[in-house]
Design a protein around this motif. Structure first.
Motif, PDB file in Angstrom:
ATOM      1  N   THR A  11      48.187  13.754   5.743  1.00 26.02           N
ATOM      2  CA  THR A  11      47.714  13.310   4.433  1.00 26.02           C
ATOM      3  C   THR A  11      46.825  14.396   3.835  1.00 26.02           C
ATOM      4  O   THR A  11      46.017  14.995   4.535  1.00 26.02           O
ATOM      5  CB  THR A  11      46.904  11.997   4.556  1.00 26.02           C
ATOM      6  N   LYS A  12      47.004  14.642   2.539  1.00 22.53           N
ATOM      7  CA  LYS A  12      46.137  15.588   1.829  1.00 22.53           C
ATOM      8  C   LYS A  12      45.513  14.869   0.644  1.00 22.53           C
ATOM      9  O   LYS A  12      46.206  14.416  -0.268  1.00 22.53           O
ATOM     10  CB  LYS A  12      46.928  16.807   1.340  1.00 22.53           C
ATOM     11  N   GLU A  13      44.170  14.738   0.692  1.00 22.46           N
ATOM     12  CA  GLU A  13      43.434  14.025  -0.351  1.00 22.46           C
ATOM     13  C   GLU A  13      42.605  14.996  -1.192  1.00 22.46           C
ATOM     14  O   GLU A  13      42.115  16.009  -0.691  1.00 22.46           O
ATOM     15  CB  GLU A  13      42.470  13.001   0.267  1.00 22.46           C
ATOM     16  N   TYR A  14      42.441  14.639  -2.471  1.00 24.27           N
ATOM     17  CA  TYR A  14      41.550  15.374  -3.368  1.00 24.27           C
ATOM     18  C   TYR A  14      40.676  14.364  -4.099  1.00 24.27           C
ATOM     19  O   TYR A  14      41.184  13.397  -4.670  1.00 24.27           O
ATOM     20  CB  TYR A  14      42.337  16.196  -4.390  1.00 24.27           C
ATOM     21  N   ARG A  15      39.371  14.580  -4.055  1.00 31.64           N
ATOM     22  CA  ARG A  15      38.455  13.733  -4.818  1.00 31.64           C
ATOM     23  C   ARG A  15      38.530  14.163  -6.279  1.00 31.64           C
ATOM     24  O   ARG A  15      38.533  15.348  -6.608  1.00 31.64           O
ATOM     25  CB  ARG A  15      37.025  13.883  -4.298  1.00 31.64           C
ATOM     26  N   GLU A  22      29.388  12.937 -11.623  1.00 32.07           N
ATOM     27  CA  GLU A  22      30.163  12.262 -10.578  1.00 32.07           C
ATOM     28  C   GLU A  22      30.249  13.126  -9.319  1.00 32.07           C
ATOM     29  O   GLU A  22      30.171  12.631  -8.202  1.00 32.07           O
ATOM     30  CB  GLU A  22      31.574  11.941 -11.088  1.00 32.07           C
ATOM     31  N   ARG A  23      30.408  14.420  -9.523  1.00 35.50           N
ATOM     32  CA  ARG A  23      30.488  15.346  -8.388  1.00 35.50           C
ATOM     33  C   ARG A  23      29.172  15.364  -7.607  1.00 35.50           C
ATOM     34  O   ARG A  23      29.165  15.362  -6.370  1.00 35.50           O
ATOM     35  CB  ARG A  23      30.806  16.756  -8.896  1.00 35.50           C
ATOM     36  N   LEU A  24      28.052  15.355  -8.326  1.00 33.20           N
ATOM     37  CA  LEU A  24      26.728  15.383  -7.700  1.00 33.20           C
ATOM     38  C   LEU A  24      26.461  14.088  -6.925  1.00 33.20           C
ATOM     39  O   LEU A  24      25.959  14.116  -5.797  1.00 33.20           O
ATOM     40  CB  LEU A  24      25.654  15.583  -8.770  1.00 33.20           C
ATOM     41  N   LYS A  25      26.821  12.960  -7.506  1.00 32.96           N
ATOM     42  CA  LYS A  25      26.647  11.665  -6.840  1.00 32.96           C
ATOM     43  C   LYS A  25      27.443  11.621  -5.538  1.00 32.96           C
ATOM     44  O   LYS A  25      26.976  11.118  -4.518  1.00 32.96           O
ATOM     45  CB  LYS A  25      27.087  10.530  -7.763  1.00 32.96           C
ATOM     46  N   ASP A  26      28.640  12.178  -5.585  1.00 32.53           N
ATOM     47  CA  ASP A  26      29.497  12.167  -4.401  1.00 32.53           C
ATOM     48  C   ASP A  26      28.911  13.033  -3.288  1.00 32.53           C
ATOM     49  O   ASP A  26      29.055  12.734  -2.101  1.00 32.53           O
ATOM     50  CB  ASP A  26      30.903  12.669  -4.773  1.00 32.53           C
ATOM     51  N   PHE A  31      27.815   6.884   0.730  1.00 35.54           N
ATOM     52  CA  PHE A  31      28.817   5.832   0.574  1.00 35.54           C
ATOM     53  C   PHE A  31      29.272   5.688  -0.880  1.00 35.54           C
ATOM     54  O   PHE A  31      29.770   4.635  -1.278  1.00 35.54           O
ATOM     55  CB  PHE A  31      28.256   4.498   1.091  1.00 35.54           C
ATOM     56  N   ASN A  32      29.122   6.762  -1.646  1.00 31.93           N
ATOM     57  CA  ASN A  32      29.543   6.713  -3.042  1.00 31.93           C
ATOM     58  C   ASN A  32      31.067   6.583  -3.144  1.00 31.93           C
ATOM     59  O   ASN A  32      31.818   7.248  -2.433  1.00 31.93           O
ATOM     60  CB  ASN A  32      29.109   8.002  -3.760  1.00 31.93           C
ATOM     61  N   LYS A  33      31.518   5.682  -4.022  1.00 35.08           N
ATOM     62  CA  LYS A  33      32.953   5.509  -4.223  1.00 35.08           C
ATOM     63  C   LYS A  33      33.420   6.305  -5.436  1.00 35.08           C
ATOM     64  O   LYS A  33      32.762   6.325  -6.465  1.00 35.08           O
ATOM     65  CB  LYS A  33      33.294   4.023  -4.397  1.00 35.08           C
TER      66      LYS A  33
END
Length: 264
Positions: A11-15, A22-26, A31-33
């Motif tokens: 599996t290859k995932e990309y956020r 949003e990038r900073l929160k992640d 546990f950021n969704k």
């Protein structure tokens, strides 16, 4: 039969981020969704020595992602890929530095591939001759046409004599004479029993060249098997897809894309 490449539940995932917030929160919140895109999802297949596997599917299905992972330039998020032998990836622009000349790119790319300077010196004349670039070999690659870049990239990779060869649309540009020359060289490798992965939208080439087909749709392996079993199924799908209106094709792609996103 000897296993050449084993792809095990890869599996290859990309956020996916809409903005820097949003990038900073992640990055800061454990546990950021956020939205995750599955370029490939739980894909498994095994290729043996002598297999020529055609990777087919409509644009955006995940073929190039898979070819890059087989080549080692991308790593799986989950799962594993085992390769028994040296791998070479032939794709337009793959590994080429636009600021360097063609000659400098030969040395640069082959050093990255693990060749010694002595080996590079011995192989360079062969690469230059195969490329048919003439005096352009001394010009910066940024001045090259897409066909010239493809010629240079193909010539470097094909001369290294790998055990496993991954070809990603490298024969789709450039003149037909050179494309046939490349195919002839690939047929030599096929006759030697090397394992080849062939990404192409040219069904004539796929039919003539491949022994097996991996049909990828929406990042998942839809079908994998012998050429005569899988290719007719894919060509039937393709014929039906092309008959659809642009609106219907867009809706089909949108449905596939939506199935590849998950919030987690």
């Amino acid at each position: 039969m000897t296993v050449s490449v084993n792809i095990d539940h890869v599996t290859k995932e990309y956020r996916i981020y809409r903005n820097n917030k949003e990038r900073l929160k992640d990055a800061l919140l454990p546990f950021n969704k956020n939205k995750t895109f599955y370029a490939l999802n739980d894909l498994s297949l095994t290729a043996y020595e002598g297999d020529v596997v055609g990777l087919v599917g409509i644009n955006g299905s995940g073929k190039s992602t898979l070819s890059n992972m087989i080549g080692g330039s991308l790593s799986p998020t989950h799962g594993k890929i085992e390769r028994n032998g040296d791998v070479s990836v032939i794709a337009i622009n793959a590994g080429l530095n636009a600021q360097l000349t063609g000659m400098e790119n030969i040395e640069f790319k082959m050093l990255c591939m693990g060749f010694t300077r002595k080996e590079i010196k011995r192989l360079t004349p062969e690469v230059v001759e195969f490329s048919e670039l003439g005096e352009f070999i001394y010009q910066p690659v940024k001045k090259y046409s897409s066909g010239m870049r493809a010629k240079l990239g193909f010539s470097i990779n094909i001369t290294t004599n790998p055990d496993i060869l991954v070809i990603d649309e490298a024969l789709s540009v450039g003149d037909q004479t050179f494309a046939q020359k490349c195919l002839d060289k690939i047929y030599e490798y096929k006759a030697q029993g090397k394992t080849i992965f062939f990404v192409s939208h040219n069904m004539k080439q796929v039919r003539e060249f491949c022994t097996k087909i991996a049909w990828i749709e929406g990042g998942k392996l839809k079908q994998y098997g012998e050429l005569e079993d899988v290719l007719p199924e894919y060509e039937s799908f393709l014929k039906g897809f092309k008959k659809r209106s642009k609106k219907e094709q867009k809706a089909f792609r949108k449905k596939l894309d939506s199935s590849r996103f998950e919030v987690k």
